[in-house]
Design a protein around this motif. Structure first.
Motif, PDB file in Angstrom:
ATOM      1  N   ALA A  26       0.835  -1.203   0.000  1.00  0.00           N
ATOM      2  CA  ALA A  26       0.000   0.000   0.000  1.00  0.00           C
ATOM      3  C   ALA A  26       0.868   1.250   0.000  1.00  0.00           C
ATOM      4  CB  ALA A  26      -0.908  -0.004   1.210  1.00  0.00           C
ATOM      5  N   THR A  27       0.407   2.263  -0.709  1.00  0.00           N
ATOM      6  CA  THR A  27       1.145   3.525  -0.754  1.00  0.00           C
ATOM      7  C   THR A  27       0.485   4.580   0.128  1.00  0.00           C
ATOM      8  OG1 THR A  27      -0.100   4.226  -2.696  1.00  0.00           O
ATOM      9  CG2 THR A  27       1.988   3.101  -3.083  1.00  0.00           C
ATOM     10  N   ALA A  28      -0.774   4.355   0.493  1.00  0.00           N
ATOM     11  CA  ALA A  28      -1.492   5.323   1.324  1.00  0.00           C
ATOM     12  C   ALA A  28      -1.031   5.213   2.775  1.00  0.00           C
ATOM     13  CB  ALA A  28      -2.998   5.085   1.234  1.00  0.00           C
ATOM     14  N   ALA A  29      -1.074   6.313   3.462  1.00  0.00           N
ATOM     15  CA  ALA A  29      -0.733   6.347   4.885  1.00  0.00           C
ATOM     16  C   ALA A  29      -1.872   7.039   5.627  1.00  0.00           C
ATOM     17  CB  ALA A  29       0.572   7.116   5.085  1.00  0.00           C
ATOM     18  N   ALA A  30      -1.839   6.953   6.913  1.00  0.00           N
ATOM     19  CA  ALA A  30      -2.866   7.617   7.731  1.00  0.00           C
ATOM     20  C   ALA A  30      -2.816   9.121   7.486  1.00  0.00           C
ATOM     21  CB  ALA A  30      -2.630   7.318   9.205  1.00  0.00           C
ATOM     22  N   ALA A  31      -3.978   9.736   7.510  1.00  0.00           N
ATOM     23  CA  ALA A  31      -4.058  11.180   7.292  1.00  0.00           C
ATOM     24  C   ALA A  31      -3.304  11.922   8.395  1.00  0.00           C
ATOM     25  CB  ALA A  31      -5.514  11.621   7.264  1.00  0.00           C
ATOM     26  N   ALA A  32      -2.603  12.967   7.993  1.00  0.00           N
ATOM     27  CA  ALA A  32      -1.812  13.736   8.953  1.00  0.00           C
ATOM     28  C   ALA A  32      -2.698  14.570   9.871  1.00  0.00           C
ATOM     29  CB  ALA A  32      -0.838  14.640   8.208  1.00  0.00           C
ATOM     30  N   ALA A  39      -3.681  14.709  -1.835  1.00  0.00           N
ATOM     31  CA  ALA A  39      -2.640  13.710  -2.090  1.00  0.00           C
ATOM     32  C   ALA A  39      -2.917  12.420  -1.307  1.00  0.00           C
ATOM     33  CB  ALA A  39      -1.275  14.277  -1.726  1.00  0.00           C
ATOM     34  N   GLU A  40      -3.353  12.557  -0.050  1.00  0.00           N
ATOM     35  CA  GLU A  40      -3.665  11.373   0.763  1.00  0.00           C
ATOM     36  C   GLU A  40      -4.859  10.620   0.175  1.00  0.00           C
ATOM     37  OE1 GLU A  40      -2.160  12.984   5.119  1.00  0.00           O
ATOM     38  OE2 GLU A  40      -4.167  13.493   4.416  1.00  0.00           O
ATOM     39  N   LEU A  45      -7.089   6.160  -3.202  1.00  0.00           N
ATOM     40  CA  LEU A  45      -7.832   5.797  -4.398  1.00  0.00           C
ATOM     41  C   LEU A  45      -6.977   4.923  -5.320  1.00  0.00           C
ATOM     42  CD1 LEU A  45     -10.419   6.112  -6.051  1.00  0.00           C
ATOM     43  CD2 LEU A  45      -9.427   8.174  -7.054  1.00  0.00           C
ATOM     44  N   ALA A  46      -5.708   5.261  -5.486  1.00  0.00           N
ATOM     45  CA  ALA A  46      -4.814   4.455  -6.327  1.00  0.00           C
ATOM     46  C   ALA A  46      -4.652   3.051  -5.755  1.00  0.00           C
ATOM     47  CB  ALA A  46      -3.447   5.144  -6.447  1.00  0.00           C
ATOM     48  N   ASN A  49      -7.891   1.119  -6.446  1.00  0.00           N
ATOM     49  CA  ASN A  49      -7.976   0.729  -7.849  1.00  0.00           C
ATOM     50  C   ASN A  49      -7.019  -0.416  -8.165  1.00  0.00           C
ATOM     51  OD1 ASN A  49     -10.005   2.547  -8.446  1.00  0.00           O
ATOM     52  ND2 ASN A  49      -8.581   4.160  -9.069  1.00  0.00           N
ATOM     53  N   ALA A  50      -5.820  -0.387  -7.601  1.00  0.00           N
ATOM     54  CA  ALA A  50      -4.856  -1.468  -7.828  1.00  0.00           C
ATOM     55  C   ALA A  50      -5.372  -2.790  -7.255  1.00  0.00           C
ATOM     56  CB  ALA A  50      -3.505  -1.113  -7.216  1.00  0.00           C
ATOM     57  N   LEU A  51      -5.979  -2.740  -6.076  1.00  0.00           N
ATOM     58  CA  LEU A  51      -6.533  -3.959  -5.482  1.00  0.00           C
ATOM     59  C   LEU A  51      -7.710  -4.482  -6.296  1.00  0.00           C
ATOM     60  CD1 LEU A  51      -6.348  -3.231  -1.657  1.00  0.00           C
ATOM     61  CD2 LEU A  51      -5.085  -4.966  -2.942  1.00  0.00           C
ATOM     62  N   ARG A  52      -8.544  -3.586  -6.810  1.00  0.00           N
ATOM     63  CA  ARG A  52      -9.663  -4.013  -7.652  1.00  0.00           C
ATOM     64  C   ARG A  52      -9.154  -4.705  -8.910  1.00  0.00           C
ATOM     65  NH1 ARG A  52     -12.358   0.676  -9.709  1.00  0.00           N
ATOM     66  NH2 ARG A  52     -11.061   0.372 -11.509  1.00  0.00           N
TER      67      ARG A  52
END
Length: 70
Positions: A26-32, A39-40, A45-46, A49-52
């Motif tokens: 995963a490239t997403a991280a917890a919101a700051a 960007a978060e 979303l990316a 979409n990659a998992l789908r």
């Protein structure tokens, strides 16, 4: 009945399904902050979409291998 007739049982066996590689990290991280930035959100979303895409490839492989119904 396949268990009484080995030839009939072999006829119903599925063929091996094509290999599907593991999903990427995963490239997403917890919101700051309390509200995610664009960007978060875009990173999440990316990843979704990659998992789908990966799930659809896995399902297609299982269908092609007669493991699940088309």
């Amino acid at each position: 009945m396949g268990y009484l007739n080995p030839a009939a049982g072999r006829a119903r066996e599925g063929k091996p399904a094509a290999a599907v590689t593991n999903a990427a990290a995963a490239t997403a991280a917890a919101a700051a902050g309390s509200t995610p930035t664009k960007a978060e959100y875009d990173a999440l979303l990316a990843d979704t979409n990659a998992l789908r895409t990966k799930l659809n490839a896995l399902l297609a492989s299982l269908r092609a291998g007669d493991v699940i119904a088309p």
